[in-house]
Design an enzyme around this catalytic site. Structure first.
Site, PDB file in Angstrom:
ATOM      1  N   HIS A 101       0.851  -1.195   0.000  1.00 45.66           N
ATOM      2  CA  HIS A 101       0.000   0.000   0.000  1.00 45.66           C
ATOM      3  C   HIS A 101       0.881   1.237   0.000  1.00 45.66           C
ATOM      4  O   HIS A 101       2.084   1.154   0.256  1.00 45.66           O
ATOM      5  CB  HIS A 101      -0.887   0.019   1.260  1.00 45.66           C
ATOM      6  CG  HIS A 101      -0.106   0.166   2.528  1.00 45.66           C
ATOM      7  ND1 HIS A 101       0.540  -0.897   3.133  1.00 45.66           N
ATOM      8  CD2 HIS A 101       0.189   1.253   3.297  1.00 45.66           C
ATOM      9  CE1 HIS A 101       1.177  -0.468   4.206  1.00 45.66           C
ATOM     10  NE2 HIS A 101       0.991   0.842   4.329  1.00 45.66           N
ATOM     11  N   ASP A 104       0.856   5.167   1.884  1.00 38.72           N
ATOM     12  CA  ASP A 104       0.162   5.857   2.972  1.00 38.72           C
ATOM     13  C   ASP A 104      -0.489   7.115   2.398  1.00 38.72           C
ATOM     14  O   ASP A 104       0.040   7.739   1.488  1.00 38.72           O
ATOM     15  CB  ASP A 104       1.150   6.231   4.087  1.00 38.72           C
ATOM     16  CG  ASP A 104       1.750   4.990   4.761  1.00 38.72           C
ATOM     17  OD1 ASP A 104       1.146   3.903   4.640  1.00 38.72           O
ATOM     18  OD2 ASP A 104       2.806   5.118   5.389  1.00 38.72           O
ATOM     19  N   ARG A 135       7.474  -9.391  15.275  1.00 42.28           N
ATOM     20  CA  ARG A 135       7.871  -8.066  14.786  1.00 42.28           C
ATOM     21  C   ARG A 135       6.853  -7.015  15.228  1.00 42.28           C
ATOM     22  O   ARG A 135       5.648  -7.265  15.218  1.00 42.28           O
ATOM     23  CB  ARG A 135       7.979  -8.101  13.257  1.00 42.28           C
ATOM     24  CG  ARG A 135       8.358  -6.781  12.667  1.00 42.28           C
ATOM     25  CD  ARG A 135       8.794  -6.905  11.216  1.00 42.28           C
ATOM     26  NE  ARG A 135       9.258  -5.606  10.802  1.00 42.28           N
ATOM     27  CZ  ARG A 135       8.471  -4.652  10.302  1.00 42.28           C
ATOM     28  NH1 ARG A 135       7.198  -4.894  10.101  1.00 42.28           N
ATOM     29  NH2 ARG A 135       8.965  -3.478   9.995  1.00 42.28           N
TER      30      ARG A 135
HETATM   31  C1  LIG Z   1      -4.974   8.631   9.184  1.00 40.83           C
HETATM   32  C2  LIG Z   1      -5.063   7.438   8.658  1.00 40.83           C
HETATM   33  C3  LIG Z   1      -4.138   6.886   7.625  1.00 40.83           C
HETATM   34  C4  LIG Z   1      -4.535   5.429   7.574  1.00 40.83           C
HETATM   35  C5  LIG Z   1      -6.010   5.524   7.788  1.00 40.83           C
HETATM   36  C6  LIG Z   1      -6.107   6.464   9.001  1.00 40.83           C
HETATM   37  C7  LIG Z   1      -5.676   5.716  10.277  1.00 40.83           C
HETATM   38  C8  LIG Z   1      -4.733   4.546  10.002  1.00 40.83           C
HETATM   39  C9  LIG Z   1      -3.847   4.677   8.751  1.00 40.83           C
HETATM   40  C10 LIG Z   1      -3.413   3.346   8.161  1.00 40.83           C
HETATM   41  C11 LIG Z   1      -2.199   2.686   8.858  1.00 40.83           C
HETATM   42  C12 LIG Z   1      -1.844   1.368   8.122  1.00 40.83           C
HETATM   43  C13 LIG Z   1      -1.833   1.516   6.596  1.00 40.83           C
HETATM   44  C14 LIG Z   1      -3.083   2.284   6.105  1.00 40.83           C
HETATM   45  C15 LIG Z   1      -3.147   2.263   4.579  1.00 40.83           C
HETATM   46  C16 LIG Z   1      -4.303   1.736   6.792  1.00 40.83           C
HETATM   47  O1  LIG Z   1      -4.999   0.870   6.381  1.00 40.83           O
HETATM   48  O2  LIG Z   1      -4.471   2.404   7.991  1.00 40.83           O
HETATM   49  C17 LIG Z   1      -3.057   3.661   6.723  1.00 40.83           C
HETATM   50  C18 LIG Z   1      -4.154   4.638   6.313  1.00 40.83           C
HETATM   51  C19 LIG Z   1      -3.743   5.505   5.127  1.00 40.83           C
HETATM   52  O3  LIG Z   1      -2.605   6.002   5.083  1.00 40.83           O
HETATM   53  O4  LIG Z   1      -4.552   5.652   4.240  1.00 40.83           O
HETATM   54  O1  LIG Z   2       5.193  -2.618   9.798  1.00 40.75           O
HETATM   55  C1  LIG Z   2       5.736  -1.963   8.922  1.00 40.75           C
HETATM   56  O2  LIG Z   2       6.944  -1.961   8.748  1.00 40.75           O
HETATM   57  C2  LIG Z   2       4.902  -1.133   7.973  1.00 40.75           C
HETATM   58  C3  LIG Z   2       3.715  -0.496   8.627  1.00 40.75           C
HETATM   59  C4  LIG Z   2       2.989   0.399   7.682  1.00 40.75           C
HETATM   60  O3  LIG Z   2       3.267   0.458   6.514  1.00 40.75           O
HETATM   61  C5  LIG Z   2       1.893   1.236   8.192  1.00 40.75           C
HETATM   62  O4  LIG Z   2       1.523   1.117   9.377  1.00 40.75           O
HETATM   63  O5  LIG Z   2       1.388   2.044   7.395  1.00 40.75           O
HETATM   64 FE   LIG Z   3       2.294   2.147   5.533  1.00 38.89          FE
END
Ligand SMILES: C=C1C[C@]23C[C@H]1CC[C@H]2[C@@]12CCC[C@@](C)(C(=O)O1)[C@H]2[C@@H]3C(=O)O
Ligand SMILES: O=C(O)CCC(=O)C(=O)O
Ligand SMILES: [Fe+2]
Length: 338
Positions: free
Chosen positions: A197, A199, A264
């Site tokens: 993915h 961010d 991890r």
């Molecule tokens: C502020 C954010 C950014 C979110 C959504 C929300 C809270 C958690 C974040 C994450 C964290 C893990 C990867 C991601 C892709 C996910 O699934 O949750 C992120 C997402 C994004 O970057 O779009």
């Molecule tokens: O665990 C990791 O190294 C990646 C985590 C991550 O990509 C995320 O939380 O958005």
């Molecule tokens: Fe990420």
């Protein structure tokens, strides 16, 4: 568990790196380096991810955050479910939010903090939640300070100042904290900790414990491991910085693999602009020959696009069609979406 359940077995085509025979390493940048701005610019352009040393975040705080996270995930599942993320909520305990886009399950659990951690922490530890909350608050404060500093260097590398970007020095920046846990896995090669993915952030600052698993995708090379370095933090370019830089800095596709014997842990600080500010390509970077490639979006609007289109969110706000569509190395595990 001795064998990987089929529900968690991914179809992965991780053909070994092609292209260069010299291993290509994710840059490690010392924040005290006199050339730090140039180094940042180069890393953001070519990789979209790099590690930083001499970042000023106390080692003790990083360790406390890691310990707090380990303690949380070690709780009995019934206890963790007390703090489960609501179906349409953002904070709390649960599987990766992006899980719904995939046919297979990920080998991980997560805990997201947006705003105050108190409400959820009280459900996890009814009698002793203060320590956890204090660590979270302190960690967010330090990370915010660091993120502002990184942002000013990154803007500098684009030839703009914090003054050119009115919101950049505002205090109201929004952020989220994502704690990730990846238990040891009997068949790590066929499992996926967190699927590929990008961010949605401006930038993300990641702390990983001393177990490798984070990988970044580099065009022409493939998946490259970002090795844990004790004193370093990982920084990656998010989609909003990609938009702000008009595509000059690429939001990096990344994922987390798992380990056969080691548990991890990672903690991601997801840094974005104040939620109601419109982000669009910087006017200093656009002209007749370089038209803006993306329409203005707010962070909250973009998070909505991400929830709907996942890895196609960036193209969904693009003004001119990209030359080639976005396909990633995980597409065969994907649930088909529009
Ligand atoms: C502020 C954010 C950014 C979110 C959504 C929300 C809270 C958690 C974040 C994450 C964290 C893990 C990867 C991601 C892709 C996910 O699934 O949750 C992120 C997402 C994004 O970057 O779009
Ligand atoms: O665990 C990791 O190294 C990646 C985590 C991550 O990509 C995320 O939380 O958005
Ligand atoms: Fe990420």
């Amino acid at each position: 568990m001795e064998e990987l359940p089929e529900s968690h077995a991914w179809l992965l085509d991780d053909s070994p790196s092609f292209g260069s025979s010299v291993p290509d390493l994710v840059p490690v940048i010392n924040l005290d380096d006199p050339n730090v701005m140039t180094l940042f610019g180069h890393a953001c352009k070519t990789w979209g991810v790099f590690q930083i040393t001499n970042h000023g975040v106390p080692t003790k705080l990083l360790q406390e955050m890691e310990d707090a996270s380990r303690k949380l995930f070690a709780l009995p599942i019934q206890q963790k479910l007390q703090a489960a993320r609501a179906p349409n909520g953002v904070s709390g305990y649960g599987v990766a939010r992006i899980s719904s886009f995939f046919l297979k399950l990920m080998w991980s659990e997560g805990f997201t903090v947006v705003g105050s951690p108190y409400e959820h922490a009280r459900k996890l530890w009814p009698n002793c939640y203060t320590k956890f909350c204090d660590v979270i608050e302190e960690y967010k404060k330090e990370m915010n300070k660091l993120a502002q500093r990184l942002m000013s260097l990154i803007l500098g590398s684009l030839g703009v100042t914090m003054d050119d970007v009115k919101w950049a020095c505002l205090q109201g920046s929004s952020s989220a904290l994502q704690l990730n846990s990846y238990p040891a896995c009997p068949d790590p090669d066929r499992a996926m900790g967190l699927a590929a993915h990008t961010d949605s952030t401006l930038l993300t600052i990641l702390h990983q414990n001393n177990t490798s698993g984070l990988q970044a995708y580099k065009e022409g090379i493939g998946w490259v491991t970002v090795p844990p370095i004790r004193s370093a933090l990982v920084v990656n370019v998010g989609d909003l910085l990609h938009i702000l830089s008009n595509g000059l800095y690429t939001s990096v596709l990344h994922r987390a693999k798992v380990n056969r014997t080691q548990h991890r842990l990672s903690v991601a600080y997801l840094y974005g602009p104040p939620s109601n500010i419109q982000i669009s390509p910087l006017s200093k970077l656009t002209d007749k020959g370089h038209p803006p490639l993306y329409r203005p979006v707010t962070w909250s609007e973009y998070l909505g696009a991400k929830a709907k289109h996942f890895n196609k969110a960036l193209s969904s706000v693009r003004l001119c069609a990209p030359l080639n569509g976005f396909a990633d190395a995980n597409d065969h595990n994907r649930v088909q979406v529009g």
